[in-house]
Motif scaffolding. Structure first.
Motif, mmCIF file in Angstrom:
data_model
loop_
_atom_site.group_PDB
_atom_site.id
_atom_site.type_symbol
_atom_site.label_atom_id
_atom_site.label_comp_id
_atom_site.label_asym_id
_atom_site.label_seq_id
_atom_site.Cartn_x
_atom_site.Cartn_y
_atom_site.Cartn_z
ATOM 1 N N UNK A 26 2.257 6.438 -5.802
ATOM 2 C CA UNK A 26 1.681 6.681 -7.120
ATOM 3 C C UNK A 26 1.419 8.182 -7.261
ATOM 4 N N UNK A 27 1.628 8.687 -8.470
ATOM 5 C CA UNK A 27 1.435 10.110 -8.705
ATOM 6 C C UNK A 27 -0.054 10.439 -8.722
ATOM 7 N N UNK A 28 -0.402 11.524 -8.049
ATOM 8 C CA UNK A 28 -1.823 11.842 -7.870
ATOM 9 C C UNK A 28 -2.583 11.953 -9.190
ATOM 10 N N UNK A 29 -2.039 12.649 -10.143
ATOM 11 C CA UNK A 29 -2.829 12.917 -11.346
ATOM 12 C C UNK A 29 -3.079 11.698 -12.224
ATOM 13 N N UNK A 30 -2.062 10.845 -12.366
ATOM 14 C CA UNK A 30 -2.243 9.735 -13.300
ATOM 15 C C UNK A 30 -1.911 8.367 -12.724
ATOM 16 N N UNK A 31 -1.514 8.337 -11.456
ATOM 17 C CA UNK A 31 -1.267 7.051 -10.827
ATOM 18 C C UNK A 31 0.085 6.443 -11.143
ATOM 19 N N UNK A 32 0.880 7.134 -11.967
ATOM 20 C CA UNK A 32 2.188 6.600 -12.364
ATOM 21 C C UNK A 32 3.069 6.355 -11.133
ATOM 22 N N UNK A 33 3.890 5.325 -11.214
ATOM 23 C CA UNK A 33 4.756 4.949 -10.097
ATOM 24 C C UNK A 33 5.898 5.956 -9.957
ATOM 25 N N UNK B 192 1.283 15.349 0.461
ATOM 26 C CA UNK B 192 0.153 14.545 0.005
ATOM 27 C C UNK B 192 -0.429 15.020 -1.325
ATOM 28 N N UNK C 167 1.913 12.796 -4.155
ATOM 29 C CA UNK C 167 2.066 11.350 -4.139
ATOM 30 C C UNK C 167 0.953 10.716 -3.320
ATOM 31 N N UNK C 168 0.423 9.623 -3.829
ATOM 32 C CA UNK C 168 -0.622 8.909 -3.121
ATOM 33 C C UNK C 168 -0.042 7.626 -2.516
ATOM 34 N N UNK D 263 7.874 -5.211 -11.160
ATOM 35 C CA UNK D 263 6.848 -5.004 -12.179
ATOM 36 C C UNK D 263 6.302 -3.573 -12.122
ATOM 37 N N UNK D 264 6.254 -3.029 -10.924
ATOM 38 C CA UNK D 264 5.803 -1.638 -10.822
ATOM 39 C C UNK D 264 6.792 -0.710 -11.512
ATOM 40 N N UNK E 78 6.426 -1.590 -15.592
ATOM 41 C CA UNK E 78 5.130 -1.522 -16.271
ATOM 42 C C UNK E 78 4.621 -2.917 -16.574
ATOM 43 N N UNK E 79 3.375 -3.007 -17.081
ATOM 44 C CA UNK E 79 2.821 -4.337 -17.351
ATOM 45 C C UNK E 79 3.740 -5.146 -18.250
#
Ligand code: HEM
Ligand code: SF4
Lengths: 551, 93
Positions: B9-16, B51, B54-55, B78-79, B82-83
């Motif tokens: 997941x991207x650090x700033x916004x959690x995007x995959x 690091x 990416x988280x 699903x990741x 998206x939902x």
């Protein structure tokens, strides 16, 4: 409502400043994710499947209209225009950005809100009956006691690193609307034979992997002893709770393994030592907090409103909404109005920013500026004049908040499931939407009557599936979604864990299976019998047979 | 042999995001693939060296359908997409 004192305010503001700095250090690379993770979790910030998720505490489910407006503003400004109200009376935002989270927390602090105690192995945000201070059947207002617990438990140094998270729920009525028997500690406010106010203390309930119903630990604890008794209960748990195995760490396992009697004995021994100490509650302090929850300036009415009953005759839609969504108030001429966040085909618990703003306006206009969040993921206006109900109902209709399904099959509890949650095995929301549409006919819904349908996307049971009359659990079978059905769960004063009926179904089959269960009930029920009563009378056999055939 | 890519997941916004030959991308189709244990472990080591972007990098199994990469597990599909729910649809009229 309770207003922060200087200490509360400073604690929260200091925490926001601290977190702002921690975020900056994480972004600059000074902190690794391993170092940062516990810090963000202490501020309610999770990392989910597609984004961060911020969980904001709504202590004992009580919101002012100003707080509700702030929640709307945050949804609009920092998120995607909506929020999700949860079974723990919190609200979750699904799309905040890491760097904006300190700003969100700062905005929340402006209205005396925060995300503390929404994560981690501490005493979590205490939950309570959403009808507190309004219910006709209430012995005493659970908000007073929940607030006292909040002050004691926030940043409690001894209980900041418990073996596992810890959840307390309080009900002020015999009719349990707070699901206290599936909490680590459940508190029922009672009067003893002498007429004194006090508390029945239950412990060791919980859902998740090993669902358990709480056991009665003590029948009566006096007002001034509430905190010392809680402290003793937590101490015994903190001392013996399993830290070696996360699946056995909850107090339910301790109470189960020690036995309720032995646990109670140890609590009593600990209590005897600390009872007269600093935790003994001074009457002046109880009075101070009680005064914060003083009744709003109710008008005096003699009995029920005639005009209100007249409207019920005239307008069938209104009558239907009143039947399911309006509950008796302790004051003549008033009512409790429940706002369903479960429109047909909607996402249980979701509210748009516009809807939140509208509810805040309605609260100001018709409910002394007060709103509640129910653990069933609905909202409540606690104090509405009966004469205002019709106007409220029309106004709710204009923002699609008038669904008349509280306590009925459309009032589905569902966790976020695999659409958001990184722990999920299967989706909960689309299934709940499909079920809500299948049972979208409101006449039929009212004919079927009281029944709870709860869905969780994994065994953690955030959607309370164990205690749904019909429970649905998402399971993963070789990477595909399947659903396990349980029957007979209930979350009221006769709480029970549901039993698995048989093999799991895929999503389509599950919708049909629920239909089959409901039809079996309708065919079997006797006059006025609720689903749960029929099931208890017949046992699961007719349902199993209808679902799987005779063998 | 199984085909893997590295996701996080991207650090700033959690995007995959997915590890590519040159940093990270939100597009699975850009992802660098690895066959077998050793190659996958090497990719993961590379991912973990960054690091700040990416988280929680981890490997996922994918298959190639024609030109397209597709995760094997439903969760990972699903990741990517998206939902599955229409969360933005305002419930108010
Ligand atoms: C970030 C998303 C979430 C995560 C990571 C999460 C995690 C968990 C975990 C690990 C458990 C199991 C506890 C245990 O077995 O001891 C649990 C239980 C529970 N969660 Fe969640 N949860 C999430 C979202 C929610 C939501 C959205 C709600 C409310 C709708 C919720 C309410 C609950 C409740 C009521 C339980 C019941 C089990 C109990 O403590 O007795 N959680 N959660
Ligand atoms: S029950 Fe499972 S899937 Fe649902 S929110 Fe909780 S952890 Fe996630």
């Amino acid at each position: 409502m309770y207003a922060y004192d200087a200490i509360d305010r400073e604690l929260v503001e200091t925490r926001v400043a601290e977190f702002r700095e921690q975020v900056a250090r994480r972004v600059s690379g000074e902190l690794t994710e391993e170092q940062f993770r516990p810090l963000r979790l202490m501020n309610g910030l999770y990392l989910q499947l597609h984004a961060y998720m911020l969980r904001v505490a709504v202590p004992y489910g009580v919101l002012s209209s100003a707080q509700m407006r702030k929640l709307a503003h945050i949804a609009r400004r920092y998120d995607r225009g909506y929020g999700h109200f949860t079974t723990r009376q919190n609200i979750q935002y699904n799309w905040p950005k890491l760097e904006e989270t300190p700003d969100i927390l700062a905005e929340l602090a402006e209205v005396e809100m925060h995300a503390i105690q929404t994560s981690g192995n501490c005493i979590r945000n205490t939950t309570a009956d959403q009808f507190a201070g309004a219910a006709a059947d209430e012995v005493d207002d659970p908000r007073i006691w929940s607030e006292i617990i909040r002050q004691w438990s926030t940043f409690h140094p001894e209980f900041s690193f418990l073996p596992r998270k810890f959840k307390i729920a309080v009900t002020g009525a015999q009719k349990d609307r707070a699901a206290i028997k599936v909490h680590d500690i459940g508190i029922v406010i009672v009067r003893n034979d002498a007429g004194e106010l006090g508390f029945q203390m239950w412990a060791g309930g919980g859902q998740g992997r090993t669902p358990m119903i709480a056991k009665l630990i003590r029948g009566f604890v006096a007002e001034r002893d509430l905190l010392s008794y809680l402290e003793a209960m937590l101490r015994v748990y903190n001392r013996h709770g399993r830290r070696d195995n996360k699946y056995k760490a909850r107090i339910k396992i301790l109470v189960h393994e020690l036995g309720a009697d032995e646990y109670a004995r140890q609590v009593e021994a600990e209590w005897a030592r600390i009872r007269e100490g600093v935790l003994s509650l001074p009457q002046a302090e109880i009075d101070r907090i009680r005064a914060a929850f003083d009744e709003p300036p109710f008008e005096r009415f003699e009995g029920d409103s005639r005009a209100f009953h007249g409207k019920r005759f005239e307008d069938r839609g209104f009558q239907r909404w009143v039947r399911s969504n309006v509950k008796p108030h302790k004051k003549p001429g008033y009512a409790i109005a429940n706002i369903s966040l479960k429109p047909v085909g909607g996402i249980p618990g979701d509210a748009t920013a516009d809807q939140m703003d509208a509810v805040a306006d309605f609260a100001d206009r018709w409910s002394f500026g007060e709103v509640r969040v129910a653990h069933e993921q609905n909202l409540v206006l606690p104090h509405v004049r009966q004469d205002d109900l019709y106007g409220l109902w029309l106004a709710l209709g204009a923002v699609d908040l008038d669904t008349p399904n509280i306590g009925l099959l459309g009032d589905i509890i569902a966790c976020p499931g695999l659409d958001y949650c990184s722990l999920a095995n299967a989706r909960s929301i689309p299934l709940s939407q499909a079920l809500s549409e299948r049972f979208g006919d409101l006449d039929r819904l009212h004919d079927i009557g009281e029944i709870s349908l709860n869905i969780s996307g994994c065994i953690n049971a955030c959607g309370h599936h164990h205690v749904g009359n019909i429970g649905i659990l998402g399971v993963d079978k070789k990477g595909e979604e399947f659903y396990q059905i349980t029957l007979g769960g209930r979350a009221d004063e006769d709480a029970a864990v549901g039993r698995i009926v048989g093999r799991a179904f895929d999503a389509h089959e599950t919708v049909d299976a629920v239909e089959t269960i409901v039809e079996t009930y309708v065919a079997q029920r006797r006059d006025g019998e609720r689903f749960i009563d029929t099931l208890e009378r017949t046992g699961p056999a007719p349902f199993k047979e209808a679902l799987y055939g005779a063998d | 042999m199984s085909l893997n890519v590295i996701t996080a997941n991207r650090l700033n916004d959690g995007v995959v995001i997915f590890l590519t030959g040159n940093g990270w991308s939100t597009d699975l189709q850009q992802a660098e693939t690895a066959e077998g244990k050793e190659a996958t472990a090497a990719l993961l080591t590379r991912a973990e060296a960054e690091p700040g972007v990416a988280v929680g990098p981890y490997e996922i199994a994918v298959e190639r359908i024609g030109e397209e990469l597709r995760p094997l597990r439903y969760r990972e599909r699903l990741r990517v997409s998206g939902p599955s729910v229409d969360y933005l649809k305002p419930q108010a009229a």
